[in-house]
Design a protein around this motif. Structure first.
Motif, PDB file in Angstrom:
ATOM      1  N   PHE A 430      39.968  36.192  27.281  1.00  0.00           N
ATOM      2  CA  PHE A 430      38.665  36.852  27.278  1.00  0.00           C
ATOM      3  C   PHE A 430      38.161  37.006  28.723  1.00  0.00           C
ATOM      4  CE2 PHE A 430      34.046  36.929  27.239  1.00  0.00           C
ATOM      5  CZ  PHE A 430      33.758  37.825  26.213  1.00  0.00           C
ATOM      6  N   THR A 431      38.310  35.938  29.519  1.00  0.00           N
ATOM      7  CA  THR A 431      37.877  35.971  30.925  1.00  0.00           C
ATOM      8  C   THR A 431      38.656  37.019  31.707  1.00  0.00           C
ATOM      9  OG1 THR A 431      37.351  33.606  30.803  1.00  0.00           O
ATOM     10  CG2 THR A 431      37.550  34.564  32.996  1.00  0.00           C
ATOM     11  N   TYR A 432      39.949  37.086  31.469  1.00  0.00           N
ATOM     12  CA  TYR A 432      40.816  38.050  32.141  1.00  0.00           C
ATOM     13  C   TYR A 432      40.376  39.484  31.819  1.00  0.00           C
ATOM     14  CZ  TYR A 432      45.024  40.821  33.071  1.00  0.00           C
ATOM     15  OH  TYR A 432      45.903  41.789  33.509  1.00  0.00           O
ATOM     16  N   GLU A 433      40.124  39.752  30.523  1.00  0.00           N
ATOM     17  CA  GLU A 433      39.726  41.104  30.114  1.00  0.00           C
ATOM     18  C   GLU A 433      38.328  41.450  30.642  1.00  0.00           C
ATOM     19  OE1 GLU A 433      41.648  43.172  28.999  1.00  0.00           O
ATOM     20  OE2 GLU A 433      43.284  42.091  28.018  1.00  0.00           O
ATOM     21  N   LEU A 434      37.432  40.464  30.659  1.00  0.00           N
ATOM     22  CA  LEU A 434      36.090  40.669  31.210  1.00  0.00           C
ATOM     23  C   LEU A 434      36.177  41.053  32.686  1.00  0.00           C
ATOM     24  CD1 LEU A 434      32.936  40.327  30.859  1.00  0.00           C
ATOM     25  CD2 LEU A 434      33.270  37.965  31.607  1.00  0.00           C
ATOM     26  N   ASP A 435      36.975  40.324  33.423  1.00  0.00           N
ATOM     27  CA  ASP A 435      37.153  40.574  34.851  1.00  0.00           C
ATOM     28  C   ASP A 435      37.741  41.961  35.088  1.00  0.00           C
ATOM     29  OD1 ASP A 435      37.315  39.668  37.659  1.00  0.00           O
ATOM     30  OD2 ASP A 435      39.483  39.675  37.325  1.00  0.00           O
ATOM     31  N   ASN A 436      38.771  42.318  34.322  1.00  0.00           N
ATOM     32  CA  ASN A 436      39.391  43.632  34.477  1.00  0.00           C
ATOM     33  C   ASN A 436      38.415  44.760  34.156  1.00  0.00           C
ATOM     34  OD1 ASN A 436      41.865  42.970  35.454  1.00  0.00           O
ATOM     35  ND2 ASN A 436      42.956  43.148  33.503  1.00  0.00           N
ATOM     36  N   ALA A 437      37.616  44.552  33.110  1.00  0.00           N
ATOM     37  CA  ALA A 437      36.653  45.583  32.719  1.00  0.00           C
ATOM     38  C   ALA A 437      35.586  45.769  33.795  1.00  0.00           C
ATOM     39  CB  ALA A 437      36.009  45.215  31.385  1.00  0.00           C
ATOM     40  N   LEU A 438      35.135  44.661  34.395  1.00  0.00           N
ATOM     41  CA  LEU A 438      34.160  44.768  35.488  1.00  0.00           C
ATOM     42  C   LEU A 438      34.747  45.533  36.668  1.00  0.00           C
ATOM     43  CD1 LEU A 438      32.321  41.311  35.676  1.00  0.00           C
ATOM     44  CD2 LEU A 438      31.273  43.560  35.328  1.00  0.00           C
ATOM     45  N   LYS A 439      36.014  45.281  36.958  1.00  0.00           N
ATOM     46  CA  LYS A 439      36.674  46.013  38.040  1.00  0.00           C
ATOM     47  C   LYS A 439      36.696  47.522  37.741  1.00  0.00           C
ATOM     48  CE  LYS A 439      39.933  42.292  39.264  1.00  0.00           C
ATOM     49  NZ  LYS A 439      41.363  41.899  39.181  1.00  0.00           N
ATOM     50  N   SER A 440      36.897  47.865  36.480  1.00  0.00           N
ATOM     51  CA  SER A 440      37.035  49.279  36.123  1.00  0.00           C
ATOM     52  C   SER A 440      35.708  50.026  36.168  1.00  0.00           C
ATOM     53  CB  SER A 440      37.661  49.414  34.724  1.00  0.00           C
ATOM     54  OG  SER A 440      36.753  49.009  33.722  1.00  0.00           O
ATOM     55  N   VAL A 441      34.588  49.321  35.985  1.00  0.00           N
ATOM     56  CA  VAL A 441      33.281  50.006  35.963  1.00  0.00           C
ATOM     57  C   VAL A 441      32.505  49.836  37.263  1.00  0.00           C
ATOM     58  CG1 VAL A 441      33.066  49.838  33.452  1.00  0.00           C
ATOM     59  CG2 VAL A 441      32.054  48.038  34.885  1.00  0.00           C
ATOM     60  N   ASN A 442      32.984  48.973  38.172  1.00  0.00           N
ATOM     61  CA  ASN A 442      32.245  48.706  39.398  1.00  0.00           C
ATOM     62  C   ASN A 442      33.232  48.556  40.563  1.00  0.00           C
ATOM     63  OD1 ASN A 442      30.955  47.276  41.583  1.00  0.00           O
ATOM     64  ND2 ASN A 442      29.287  46.760  40.207  1.00  0.00           N
ATOM     65  N   SER A 443      33.291  49.583  41.410  1.00  0.00           N
ATOM     66  CA  SER A 443      34.271  49.579  42.503  1.00  0.00           C
ATOM     67  C   SER A 443      33.939  48.520  43.564  1.00  0.00           C
ATOM     68  CB  SER A 443      34.343  50.963  43.161  1.00  0.00           C
ATOM     69  OG  SER A 443      33.069  51.359  43.635  1.00  0.00           O
ATOM     70  N   ASP A 444      32.646  48.194  43.725  1.00  0.00           N
ATOM     71  CA  ASP A 444      32.272  47.150  44.685  1.00  0.00           C
ATOM     72  C   ASP A 444      32.789  45.788  44.226  1.00  0.00           C
ATOM     73  OD1 ASP A 444      30.732  48.668  46.619  1.00  0.00           O
ATOM     74  OD2 ASP A 444      29.278  48.960  45.032  1.00  0.00           O
ATOM     75  N   TYR A 445      32.651  45.525  42.920  1.00  0.00           N
ATOM     76  CA  TYR A 445      33.185  44.283  42.363  1.00  0.00           C
ATOM     77  C   TYR A 445      34.706  44.246  42.526  1.00  0.00           C
ATOM     78  CZ  TYR A 445      34.337  40.640  38.941  1.00  0.00           C
ATOM     79  OH  TYR A 445      34.824  39.508  38.322  1.00  0.00           O
ATOM     80  N   GLU A 446      35.343  45.377  42.247  1.00  0.00           N
ATOM     81  CA  GLU A 446      36.803  45.452  42.357  1.00  0.00           C
ATOM     82  C   GLU A 446      37.253  45.150  43.786  1.00  0.00           C
ATOM     83  OE1 GLU A 446      40.281  48.568  40.978  1.00  0.00           O
ATOM     84  OE2 GLU A 446      38.450  49.375  41.887  1.00  0.00           O
ATOM     85  N   ALA A 447      36.524  45.699  44.759  1.00  0.00           N
ATOM     86  CA  ALA A 447      36.890  45.471  46.159  1.00  0.00           C
ATOM     87  C   ALA A 447      36.745  44.000  46.542  1.00  0.00           C
ATOM     88  CB  ALA A 447      36.013  46.340  47.070  1.00  0.00           C
ATOM     89  N   LYS A 448      35.690  43.365  46.047  1.00  0.00           N
ATOM     90  CA  LYS A 448      35.466  41.951  46.388  1.00  0.00           C
ATOM     91  C   LYS A 448      36.472  41.039  45.682  1.00  0.00           C
ATOM     92  CE  LYS A 448      31.922  43.085  48.881  1.00  0.00           C
ATOM     93  NZ  LYS A 448      31.994  44.539  48.646  1.00  0.00           N
ATOM     94  N   ARG A 449      37.009  41.503  44.561  1.00  0.00           N
ATOM     95  CA  ARG A 449      37.996  40.700  43.819  1.00  0.00           C
ATOM     96  C   ARG A 449      39.414  40.889  44.349  1.00  0.00           C
ATOM     97  NH1 ARG A 449      39.430  37.631  41.711  1.00  0.00           N
ATOM     98  NH2 ARG A 449      40.162  38.053  39.586  1.00  0.00           N
ATOM     99  N   HIS A 450      39.628  41.905  45.199  1.00  0.00           N
ATOM    100  CA  HIS A 450      40.976  42.198  45.691  1.00  0.00           C
ATOM    101  C   HIS A 450      41.581  40.965  46.358  1.00  0.00           C
ATOM    102  CE1 HIS A 450      44.329  44.519  47.124  1.00  0.00           C
ATOM    103  NE2 HIS A 450      44.068  44.208  48.383  1.00  0.00           N
TER     104      HIS A 450
END
Length: 501
Positions: A430-450
């Protein structure tokens, strides 16, 4: 009621022509609203102070009147509450909607004039009915009753002339006599202050009614539905109320709740999202198949839109309808027929379309996580929760999230407390899918998670049922319009809630 319902239904359907007029002429409609507001209030204390008698354009209005938050208008409002007249508005104000917001311990008292009652709140509610009939011409909605799950505050007296309560209490007390024939439960139950007893009385008093619609915040509506099913022994709500055809929701995003409602109701019904608050009735869905709510443009409210990056500046810029763009976050600034002038509402919205102008609520100016430049807003988190539920088969009742700051042990993260109706078999997935979904809807979050450079994987904790309810209860916010703060940029609320885990 049987004689009255067809007449009300006909009147609602006839209103569509006037609605079409402001849909087709949105900028003109808004100019007219502002001119009417300024003309009405020109001899008030506020109007004289800001030269309303010489304001003839939107530009001069914005130059003359600064943007206000509640604390800026509070001295005026307190004088009105003490019985003074012609302060912010030109007609006597004897009603105030008490609004504590989502998390604040301090109460706000929003003045409700006769004009805001009739032209904004009641007209907005009637227009929801008109829009519903336009999309569902064969509806039998008014052959039964509407179950209204209101707030939980009794009306209280300020003085001999003035009273206050939460918005639903104020509206119910001022509803025309015929309106009470169309709704359930009885007013004495609807205005009960103690929420746990209220749920029992609501269930007992409505089970045998012919309920065709339900209105209420999703969280507490679910509590009531489950109690009704327990009491009746039925599996679905359609078995209790076979003519149920509509659920009207607002207050929080419906996305995390949709699957749970569909399961409990047991058959397809219509869902309509609306956006109203103590300060006004702003928008409602006119086409349930499309995202976005139609912005109400001729209901005693003049709108300005502040790009969120302007918030906090000494002289923030706002724009009008003609300049807004879809997909961009704006803070709503309103001037109203209740005497709120260039009032910063605190909600953030995004336009889903222009001409017609449709909006969705994306969060609150102060409800976000941006501890590491990730700029996560409630719209992002709601969507990510929905995706994680879909991927794992989980059902979520409610959630809150806050940052975990950098420390010697590691870099930053987000910590989530989630109350599940149906927990996932694997919280890690669930945590993995939540994290992936946040990356897909928010590019700033995705960049910080890189590569975990700024943010590592979020931490998700399942909380027992009732934990959020206990926290709200200690705050005196159990029931009604009160909600768990979905996101916070500090850990204050999350750590308070964790004490009940």
């Amino acid at each position: 009621m049987k004689l009255l319902s067809p007449a009300i239904s006909r009147l609602a359907r006839l209103r569509m022509g006037k609605i079409d007029n402001w849909i087709q002429n949105p900028v003109l409609a808004q100019r007219e609203v502002l001119q009417e507001l300024i003309t009405a209030a020109q001899y008030t204390e506020f109007g004289r102070k800001h030269g309303f008698d010489s304001l003839f354009t939107i530009k001069t209005f914005k130059e003359a009147v600064p943007i206000h938050e509640y604390e800026d208008l509070k001295p005026y409002i307190e004088r009105i509450m003490n019985g003074e007249e012609n302060i912010l508005w030109n007609t006597p104000i004897t009603w105030f909607a008490k609004s504590s917001g989502t998390t604040s311990d301090k109460s706000k008292f929003i003045p409700i004039s006769e004009e805001s009652l009739e032209e904004t709140h009641f007209q907005g509610a009637k227009d929801v009915l008109t829009l519903y009939y336009a999309f569902n011409p064969d509806s039998d909605l008014l052959t039964g009753k509407g179950l209204v799950i209101g707030g939980s505050h009794q009306v209280s007296k300020l003085n001999e002339e003035s009273q206050y309560g939460d918005l639903s209490a104020v509206l119910m007390q001022n509803t025309p006599f015929w309106g009470h024939w169309l709704r359930t439960p009885d007013l004495s139950i609807a205005l009960m202050d103690e929420w746990e007893s209220k749920i029992e009385r609501l269930a007992d008093s409505t089970i045998l009614e012919n309920v065709t619609s339900i209105s209420g915040v999703p969280t507490w509506t679910l509590v009531l539905i489950k109690r009704i099913l327990e009491k009746t022994g039925k599996q679905t709500l359609k078995e209790v109320w076979p003519n149920l055809e509509l659920y009207i929701h607002g207050g929080v995003s419906f996305t995390p709740y949709k699957e749970q409602f569909a399961k409990l109701i047991g058959a397809p019904i219509h869902y309509v999202d609306l956006y109203n608050a103590s300060e006004g009735f702003f928008a409602a869905q006119n086409d349930p198949t499309q995202e976005g709510m139609l912005l109400f443009l001729q209901h005693g409210i003049f709108y300005e839109f502040m790009p969120v990056e302007e918030y906090g500046k000494a002289h923030p810029e706002t724009i009008g309808l003609a300049a807004v763009e879809t997909g961009k976050n704006y803070a709503m600034v309103i001037s109203t027929n209740g005497g709120l002038w260039r009032y910063l509402l605190g909600d953030t919205i995004a336009f889903t379309s222009t001409y017609p102008f449709k909006i969705k609520v994306t969060g609150r100016l102060k409800h976000f996580i941006n501890a590491f430049g990730e700029e996560v807003i409630v719209d992002n988190s709601d969507r990510a929760i929905a995706v994680a539920c879909e991927k794992t088969g989980a059902i979520v009742n409610d959630y809150t999230a806050a940052p975990i700051y950098f420390s010697e042990e590691g870099n930053g993260s987000h910590e989530w407390l989630v109350e599940f109706e149906n927990p996932p078999s694997d919280i890690g997935l669930f945590t993995y899918e939540l994290d992936n979904a946040l990356k897909s809807v928010n590019s700033d979050y995705e960049a910080k998670r890189h590569k975990d450079i700024a943010l590592r994987m979020p931490e998700v904790h399942a909380v027992a049922k009732g934990v959020f309810e206990q926290w709200l209860k200690t705050k005196g916010k159990l029931g009604g319009q009160h909600k768990i703060p979905r996101l916070s940029n500090d850990r204050k609320y999350l750590e308070e809630i964790m004490q009940y885990m």
